[in-house]
Design a protein around this motif. Structure first.
Motif, PDB file in Angstrom:
ATOM      1  N   GLY A 100       0.778  -1.232   0.000  1.00 17.83           N
ATOM      2  CA  GLY A 100       0.000   0.000   0.000  1.00 17.83           C
ATOM      3  C   GLY A 100       0.809   1.280   0.000  1.00 17.83           C
ATOM      4  O   GLY A 100       0.302   2.341  -0.406  1.00 17.83           O
ATOM      5  N   PHE A 101       2.069   1.228   0.435  1.00 16.22           N
ATOM      6  CA  PHE A 101       2.845   2.458   0.586  1.00 16.22           C
ATOM      7  C   PHE A 101       2.979   3.266  -0.707  1.00 16.22           C
ATOM      8  O   PHE A 101       2.705   4.477  -0.703  1.00 16.22           O
ATOM      9  CB  PHE A 101       4.232   2.130   1.147  1.00 16.22           C
ATOM     10  CG  PHE A 101       4.566   2.927   2.385  1.00 16.22           C
ATOM     11  CD1 PHE A 101       3.976   2.613   3.615  1.00 16.22           C
ATOM     12  CD2 PHE A 101       5.439   3.985   2.343  1.00 16.22           C
ATOM     13  CE1 PHE A 101       4.259   3.355   4.755  1.00 16.22           C
ATOM     14  CE2 PHE A 101       5.736   4.732   3.464  1.00 16.22           C
ATOM     15  CZ  PHE A 101       5.148   4.418   4.689  1.00 16.22           C
ATOM     16  N   PRO A 102       3.411   2.658  -1.815  1.00 15.09           N
ATOM     17  CA  PRO A 102       3.563   3.477  -3.035  1.00 15.09           C
ATOM     18  C   PRO A 102       2.249   4.073  -3.515  1.00 15.09           C
ATOM     19  O   PRO A 102       2.246   5.123  -4.170  1.00 15.09           O
ATOM     20  CB  PRO A 102       4.122   2.478  -4.060  1.00 15.09           C
ATOM     21  CG  PRO A 102       4.755   1.396  -3.238  1.00 15.09           C
ATOM     22  CD  PRO A 102       3.882   1.287  -2.016  1.00 15.09           C
ATOM     23  N   LEU A 103       1.124   3.429  -3.183  1.00  9.27           N
ATOM     24  CA  LEU A 103      -0.170   3.891  -3.674  1.00  9.27           C
ATOM     25  C   LEU A 103      -0.816   4.921  -2.757  1.00  9.27           C
ATOM     26  O   LEU A 103      -1.401   5.915  -3.225  1.00  9.27           O
ATOM     27  CB  LEU A 103      -1.121   2.693  -3.822  1.00  9.27           C
ATOM     28  CG  LEU A 103      -0.686   1.591  -4.804  1.00  9.27           C
ATOM     29  CD1 LEU A 103      -1.649   0.418  -4.722  1.00  9.27           C
ATOM     30  CD2 LEU A 103      -0.626   2.143  -6.225  1.00  9.27           C
ATOM     31  N   PHE A 104      -0.710   4.725  -1.452  1.00 12.46           N
ATOM     32  CA  PHE A 104      -1.484   5.532  -0.505  1.00 12.46           C
ATOM     33  C   PHE A 104      -0.642   6.416   0.415  1.00 12.46           C
ATOM     34  O   PHE A 104      -1.148   7.411   0.946  1.00 12.46           O
ATOM     35  CB  PHE A 104      -2.360   4.614   0.355  1.00 12.46           C
ATOM     36  CG  PHE A 104      -3.275   3.740  -0.446  1.00 12.46           C
ATOM     37  CD1 PHE A 104      -4.352   4.274  -1.142  1.00 12.46           C
ATOM     38  CD2 PHE A 104      -3.053   2.370  -0.534  1.00 12.46           C
ATOM     39  CE1 PHE A 104      -5.202   3.469  -1.897  1.00 12.46           C
ATOM     40  CE2 PHE A 104      -3.885   1.556  -1.285  1.00 12.46           C
ATOM     41  CZ  PHE A 104      -4.963   2.104  -1.975  1.00 12.46           C
ATOM     42  N   ALA A 105       0.635   6.076   0.623  1.00 16.21           N
ATOM     43  CA  ALA A 105       1.457   6.857   1.563  1.00 16.21           C
ATOM     44  C   ALA A 105       1.938   8.175   0.971  1.00 16.21           C
ATOM     45  O   ALA A 105       2.610   8.957   1.647  1.00 16.21           O
ATOM     46  CB  ALA A 105       2.654   6.034   2.035  1.00 16.21           C
ATOM     47  N   ILE A 106       1.608   8.437  -0.281  1.00 18.25           N
ATOM     48  CA  ILE A 106       1.935   9.731  -0.872  1.00 18.25           C
ATOM     49  C   ILE A 106       0.923  10.797  -0.434  1.00 18.25           C
ATOM     50  O   ILE A 106       1.108  11.979  -0.702  1.00 18.25           O
ATOM     51  CB  ILE A 106       1.974   9.639  -2.410  1.00 18.25           C
ATOM     52  CG1 ILE A 106       0.669   9.070  -2.956  1.00 18.25           C
ATOM     53  CG2 ILE A 106       3.169   8.791  -2.859  1.00 18.25           C
ATOM     54  CD1 ILE A 106       0.604   9.031  -4.477  1.00 18.25           C
ATOM     55  N   HIS A 107      -0.149  10.354   0.227  1.00 20.06           N
ATOM     56  CA  HIS A 107      -1.142  11.273   0.806  1.00 20.06           C
ATOM     57  C   HIS A 107      -0.978  11.255   2.319  1.00 20.06           C
ATOM     58  O   HIS A 107      -0.663  10.215   2.919  1.00 20.06           O
ATOM     59  CB  HIS A 107      -2.554  10.852   0.417  1.00 20.06           C
ATOM     60  CG  HIS A 107      -2.749  10.652  -1.056  1.00 20.06           C
ATOM     61  ND1 HIS A 107      -2.700  11.698  -1.952  1.00 20.06           N
ATOM     62  CD2 HIS A 107      -2.953   9.516  -1.789  1.00 20.06           C
ATOM     63  CE1 HIS A 107      -2.893  11.227  -3.178  1.00 20.06           C
ATOM     64  NE2 HIS A 107      -3.046   9.918  -3.109  1.00 20.06           N
ATOM     65  N   THR A 108      -1.213  12.383   2.956  1.00 23.13           N
ATOM     66  CA  THR A 108      -0.932  12.505   4.388  1.00 23.13           C
ATOM     67  C   THR A 108      -1.678  11.480   5.226  1.00 23.13           C
ATOM     68  O   THR A 108      -1.084  10.805   6.076  1.00 23.13           O
ATOM     69  CB  THR A 108      -1.285  13.923   4.882  1.00 23.13           C
ATOM     70  OG1 THR A 108      -0.591  14.893   4.097  1.00 23.13           O
ATOM     71  CG2 THR A 108      -0.882  14.092   6.339  1.00 23.13           C
ATOM     72  N   SER A 109      -2.979  11.337   5.007  1.00 26.98           N
ATOM     73  CA  SER A 109      -3.769  10.394   5.814  1.00 26.98           C
ATOM     74  C   SER A 109      -3.298   8.965   5.611  1.00 26.98           C
ATOM     75  O   SER A 109      -3.145   8.195   6.565  1.00 26.98           O
ATOM     76  CB  SER A 109      -5.257  10.525   5.472  1.00 26.98           C
ATOM     77  OG  SER A 109      -5.477  10.304   4.085  1.00 26.98           O
ATOM     78  N   GLY A 110      -3.071   8.595   4.344  1.00 29.11           N
ATOM     79  CA  GLY A 110      -2.582   7.252   4.048  1.00 29.11           C
ATOM     80  C   GLY A 110      -1.217   6.997   4.655  1.00 29.11           C
ATOM     81  O   GLY A 110      -0.935   5.905   5.146  1.00 29.11           O
TER      82      GLY A 110
END
Length: 413
Positions: free
Chosen positions: A303-313
């Protein structure tokens, strides 16, 4: 880890005598030393970009600051306890603390990357030697009325505080005053601890010696070897990627320094809960606990490359990552105690070295992938290690459940 280490201590046949000269301040001195050592070891993770820019090297090359201490610690952990033989462990602890102080001072003033790497190599000697000896000494450092379990927990609290406070505060200091200041302050903390050690750490004459033939004790037991395979796969996945967490947040996600410091703090706080979870869950079934930890890591790396680019993720996945890593070493240690209880004491120095090899190898692998590809490729690559770990848990270690007698021993704590 605290639960595991306390049981190792209680399994020893040479417990501290009631007349121990230990004290709370001696025990806390060693706990603060643990805090300074762990902060020193992982502080580069928070300031890797700054060091790379200042000394004109790539981020992957700067990652050698994490690799070299791990390499040296991997050698020091098994070799130092054998080499010092009958040396008073008081002088050993003081010498290792002084080594840490000197190494961090050199790092803070290093004129080039080569000298900086030399200082990190020296630091690795202190790290490996400390962890191979400090836990076994915790009961003798404590007041005579304090149970060994609580004494060990106190020392290990320094590790937790380093994760929760040391690295985030070091990162903040680096942003405000430069990365050299972070290492300089860590050196000053170590010097203060050294003075306390001279005054308050009692004589700690060794009660028995470890010989070279004792070191592979865990490798001789099949159930321990099965655990080592799982530990290796999960450890390589974590340390390959965690070393480059800050560059990911800065370069891929574009977060500012304040957000990155908050994320690192979140990682540490979640690790406290992961450690507590593993201590309870591993008592019930250590194999299933490992499976759950591995699945948490898999969710993070996918999930990191997909969602960790957004603050909440980023906050959600970083918390899950911290939880998984907080549970990992605790589960690893409890596995060894449950399935190889009589080999743990003599096999612990080599086990510490094994962990340091994972840290060094992981940082090296991660540095190569980051330099030649990018952080996203790194995260997807280490996912394969986690998949292999899960397969191993449900095939190679299938049906390997907690022995009843050891489970009862831990539950009675």
């Amino acid at each position: 880890m605290n639960i595991m280490q306390s049981d190792i201590s209680e399994a020893n046949t040479t417990e501290a005598p009631p007349s121990s000269q230990g004290s709370w301040i001696a025990l806390l001195t060693v706990a603060i030393t643990a805090f300074a050592l762990v902060t020193s070891e992982f502080l580069p993770i928070g300031v890797l970009n700054d060091i790379a820019a200042d000394l004109h090297v790539s981020v992957g090359t700067a990652g050698l600051m994490i690799t070299l201490p791990g390499v040296m610690a991997a050698f020091a952990a098994p070799l130092l306890p054998v080499s010092v033989k009958n040396l008073d462990r008081r002088y050993l602890l003081l010498g290792l603390t002084a080594t840490m102080v000197g190494a961090n001072a050199i790092t803070a003033i290093a004129p080039n990357f080569e000298i900086l790497l030399l200082s990190r190599f020296i630091l690795g000697f202190a790290i490996g030697g400390f962890w191979a000896t400090a836990i076994a000494l915790s009961g003798r450092l404590a007041p005579s009325h304090l149970p060994i379990a609580k004494a060990t927990a106190t020392v290990m609290a320094g590790v937790t505080l380093a994760t929760v406070l040391g690295v985030p505060i070091g990162t903040w200091l680096s942003d405000a005053y430069g990365w050299r200041t972070s290492f300089g302050i860590t050196s000053v903390i170590g010097f203060v601890v050294l003075l306390l050690g001279f005054k308050f750490i009692p004589s700690l004459k060794p009660e028995s010696a470890i010989h070279f033939r004792d070191l592979p004790a865990l490798l001789r037991i099949n159930k321990a070897r099965q655990g080592l395979i799982i530990i290796l796969l999960i450890g390589l996945a974590h340390f390959s990627s965690y070393s480059y967490l800050t560059p990911f947040f800065k370069n891929s996600a574009g977060f500012d320094s304040a957000t990155i410091s908050s994320l690192l703090l979140m990682f540490g706080i979640a690790g406290i809960f992961g450690n507590a979870f593993a201590g309870y869950s591993s008592n019930l079934n250590v194999r299933y606990t490992f499976a759950f930890v591995a699945i948490c890591f898999a969710v993070v790396f996918f999930g990191f490359p997909l969602f960790a680019i957004h603050t909440s993720g980023a906050f959600i996945l970083t918390a899950l990552w911290g939880f998984a890593f907080g549970a990992f070493p605790t589960t690893a240690n409890i596995w060894m105690f449950l399935h190889a209880p009589h080999a743990v004491e003599k096999g612990m120095p080599l086990f510490v070295g094994f962990f340091q090899i994972m840290i060094a190898s992981g940082a090296l692998i991660g540095g190569y992938v980051v330099d030649h590809f990018n952080a996203n490729i790194l995260l997807y690559s280490v996912l394969s290690f986690i998949i292999l770990a899960v397969i191993s848990i449900f095939t190679l270690s299938r049906g390997l459940n907690n022995p009843k007698q050891e489970t009862c021993s831990i539950s009675s704590e």
